[in-house]
Design a protein around this motif. Structure first.
Motif, PDB file in Angstrom:
ATOM      1  N   TRP A  32       0.793  -1.509  -0.469  1.00 24.28           N
ATOM      2  CA  TRP A  32       0.315   0.389  -0.026  1.00 24.28           C
ATOM      3  C   TRP A  32       1.011   0.958   0.037  1.00 24.28           C
ATOM      4  O   TRP A  32       1.006   2.308  -1.077  1.00 24.28           O
ATOM      5  N   LEU A  33       2.368   1.368   0.696  1.00 22.51           N
ATOM      6  CA  LEU A  33       3.396   2.502   0.893  1.00 22.51           C
ATOM      7  C   LEU A  33       3.663   2.576  -0.740  1.00 22.51           C
ATOM      8  O   LEU A  33       3.714   3.563  -0.585  1.00 22.51           O
ATOM      9  N   LEU A  34       3.986   1.707  -1.254  1.00 22.30           N
ATOM     10  CA  LEU A  34       4.308   1.744  -2.578  1.00 22.30           C
ATOM     11  C   LEU A  34       3.763   1.890  -3.569  1.00 22.30           C
ATOM     12  O   LEU A  34       4.252   3.028  -4.215  1.00 22.30           O
ATOM     13  N   TYR A  35       2.133   1.711  -3.404  1.00 22.88           N
ATOM     14  CA  TYR A  35       1.323   2.707  -4.294  1.00 22.88           C
ATOM     15  C   TYR A  35       1.181   3.994  -4.385  1.00 22.88           C
ATOM     16  O   TYR A  35       0.959   5.016  -5.458  1.00 22.88           O
ATOM     17  N   VAL A  36       1.495   4.046  -2.753  1.00 21.92           N
ATOM     18  CA  VAL A  36       1.272   5.679  -2.782  1.00 21.92           C
ATOM     19  C   VAL A  36       2.150   6.781  -2.849  1.00 21.92           C
ATOM     20  O   VAL A  36       2.277   7.541  -3.435  1.00 21.92           O
ATOM     21  N   VAL A  37       3.294   6.100  -2.688  1.00 19.01           N
ATOM     22  CA  VAL A  37       4.373   6.664  -2.902  1.00 19.01           C
ATOM     23  C   VAL A  37       4.586   6.774  -4.467  1.00 19.01           C
ATOM     24  O   VAL A  37       4.922   7.674  -5.266  1.00 19.01           O
ATOM     25  N   PHE A  38       3.961   5.383  -4.820  1.00 17.05           N
ATOM     26  CA  PHE A  38       3.935   5.849  -6.278  1.00 17.05           C
ATOM     27  C   PHE A  38       3.057   6.939  -7.505  1.00 17.05           C
ATOM     28  O   PHE A  38       3.399   7.595  -8.046  1.00 17.05           O
ATOM     29  N   LYS A  39       1.735   7.060  -6.634  1.00 18.40           N
ATOM     30  CA  LYS A  39       1.079   7.939  -6.854  1.00 18.40           C
ATOM     31  C   LYS A  39       1.769   9.652  -6.862  1.00 18.40           C
ATOM     32  O   LYS A  39       1.705  10.477  -7.641  1.00 18.40           O
ATOM     33  N   GLN A  40       2.514   9.813  -5.574  1.00 20.57           N
ATOM     34  CA  GLN A  40       3.624  10.696  -5.563  1.00 20.57           C
ATOM     35  C   GLN A  40       4.000  11.791  -6.183  1.00 20.57           C
ATOM     36  O   GLN A  40       4.509  12.247  -6.303  1.00 20.57           O
ATOM     37  N   PHE A  41       5.152  10.562  -6.662  1.00 20.29           N
ATOM     38  CA  PHE A  41       6.000  10.218  -7.703  1.00 20.29           C
ATOM     39  C   PHE A  41       5.249  11.085  -8.673  1.00 20.29           C
ATOM     40  O   PHE A  41       5.745  11.305  -9.224  1.00 20.29           O
ATOM     41  N   MET A  42       4.018  10.366 -10.018  1.00 20.49           N
ATOM     42  CA  MET A  42       3.432  10.749 -10.869  1.00 20.49           C
ATOM     43  C   MET A  42       3.471  12.210 -10.565  1.00 20.49           C
ATOM     44  O   MET A  42       3.539  12.615 -11.260  1.00 20.49           O
ATOM     45  N   LYS A  43       2.716  12.910  -9.420  1.00 25.36           N
ATOM     46  CA  LYS A  43       2.141  14.151  -8.945  1.00 25.36           C
ATOM     47  C   LYS A  43       3.018  14.994  -8.783  1.00 25.36           C
ATOM     48  O   LYS A  43       3.385  16.467  -9.114  1.00 25.36           O
ATOM     49  N   SER A  44       5.116  14.941  -8.696  1.00 27.04           N
ATOM     50  CA  SER A  44       6.121  15.663  -8.393  1.00 27.04           C
ATOM     51  C   SER A  44       5.807  16.037  -9.551  1.00 27.04           C
ATOM     52  O   SER A  44       6.880  15.445 -10.616  1.00 27.04           O
ATOM     53  N   ASP A  45       6.215  17.599  -9.802  1.00 24.70           N
ATOM     54  CA  ASP A  45       6.942  18.269 -10.508  1.00 24.70           C
ATOM     55  C   ASP A  45       8.249  18.774 -10.940  1.00 24.70           C
ATOM     56  O   ASP A  45       9.032  18.235 -11.799  1.00 24.70           O
ATOM     57  N   SER A  46       8.739  18.640  -9.827  1.00 27.64           N
ATOM     58  CA  SER A  46      10.993  19.038  -9.332  1.00 27.64           C
ATOM     59  C   SER A  46      11.119  17.971  -9.610  1.00 27.64           C
ATOM     60  O   SER A  46      10.592  16.528  -8.799  1.00 27.64           O
ATOM     61  N   THR A  47      12.411  17.750  -9.845  1.00 26.40           N
ATOM     62  CA  THR A  47      13.278  16.265  -9.949  1.00 26.40           C
ATOM     63  C   THR A  47      13.738  16.005  -8.752  1.00 26.40           C
ATOM     64  O   THR A  47      14.055  14.695  -8.478  1.00 26.40           O
ATOM     65  N   VAL A  55      13.547   7.382  -3.852  1.00 23.05           N
ATOM     66  CA  VAL A  55      14.907   7.179  -2.875  1.00 23.05           C
ATOM     67  C   VAL A  55      13.872   6.236  -1.508  1.00 23.05           C
ATOM     68  O   VAL A  55      14.569   5.389  -1.467  1.00 23.05           O
ATOM     69  N   LEU A  56      12.544   7.060  -1.297  1.00 25.31           N
ATOM     70  CA  LEU A  56      11.820   6.426  -0.283  1.00 25.31           C
ATOM     71  C   LEU A  56      10.397   5.577  -0.562  1.00 25.31           C
ATOM     72  O   LEU A  56      10.721   4.020  -0.183  1.00 25.31           O
ATOM     73  N   GLY A  57      10.512   5.177  -2.017  1.00 29.44           N
ATOM     74  CA  GLY A  57      10.021   3.216  -3.167  1.00 29.44           C
ATOM     75  C   GLY A  57      10.946   3.040  -2.528  1.00 29.44           C
ATOM     76  O   GLY A  57      10.352   1.219  -2.643  1.00 29.44           O
ATOM     77  N   LEU A  58      12.967   2.751  -3.212  1.00 33.00           N
ATOM     78  CA  LEU A  58      13.189   1.884  -3.359  1.00 33.00           C
ATOM     79  C   LEU A  58      13.210   1.267  -1.226  1.00 33.00           C
ATOM     80  O   LEU A  58      13.229  -0.175  -1.543  1.00 33.00           O
ATOM     81  N   ILE A  59      13.644   2.129  -0.731  1.00 29.79           N
ATOM     82  CA  ILE A  59      13.499   1.373   1.251  1.00 29.79           C
ATOM     83  C   ILE A  59      12.236   0.617   0.990  1.00 29.79           C
ATOM     84  O   ILE A  59      11.973  -0.347   2.112  1.00 29.79           O
ATOM     85  N   ILE A  60      11.144   0.908   0.470  1.00 29.88           N
ATOM     86  CA  ILE A  60      10.508   0.408   0.859  1.00 29.88           C
ATOM     87  C   ILE A  60       9.968  -0.853   0.543  1.00 29.88           C
ATOM     88  O   ILE A  60       9.181  -1.700   0.870  1.00 29.88           O
TER      89      ILE A  60
END
Length: 116
Positions: A32-47, A55-60
């Motif tokens: 579930w946390l990986l899903y949340v991180v993926f959604k936030q990754f897709m929303k993020s505009d900055s590099t 990095v947070l996704g790889l840790i999770i």
């Protein structure tokens, strides 16, 4: 003897399921946390934001991979389900008379046969 063996197999599967219950919960939370991180990754505009979420996704993901043996617990739950189905059998058979003039009189009997 067959019921006894089903009972023993059910006890073993229940023990395996209970032993893997914690890792199963952690695997579910990490997915579930990986899903949340993926959604936030897709929303993020900055590099920098994308790098941070990656990095947070790889840790999770490392936590999720460390709990992958909890799939054994899922298999034990499935085995318990199969044992329960074999234990209960077909006790709910309905017998109706087939000599009725009503065309829907055999519906319950045919429905029960389809569900077998």
């Amino acid at each position: 003897m067959k019921k006894f063996m089903l009972f023993i197999a059910g006890l073993i599967a229940l023990g395996i399921l209970l032993a893997n219950l914690g890792p199963m919960v952690l695997l579910g939370v990490s997915v579930w946390l990986l899903y949340v991180v993926f959604k936030q990754f897709m929303k993020s505009d900055s590099t920098a934001g994308k790098i941070g979420w990656a990095v947070l996704g790889l840790i999770i993901l490392s936590f999720a991979v460390s709990n992958i043996y909890s799939v054994v617990g899922l298999a034990a739950a499935y085995i318990l389900y199969i044992i329960y189905k074999k234990w209960s059998g077909n006790k709910n058979e309905h017998v109706t008379s087939s000599k009725s003039s009503d065309p829907f009189s055999n519906f319950e009997k045919q429905w029960a046969e389809l569900n077998k």
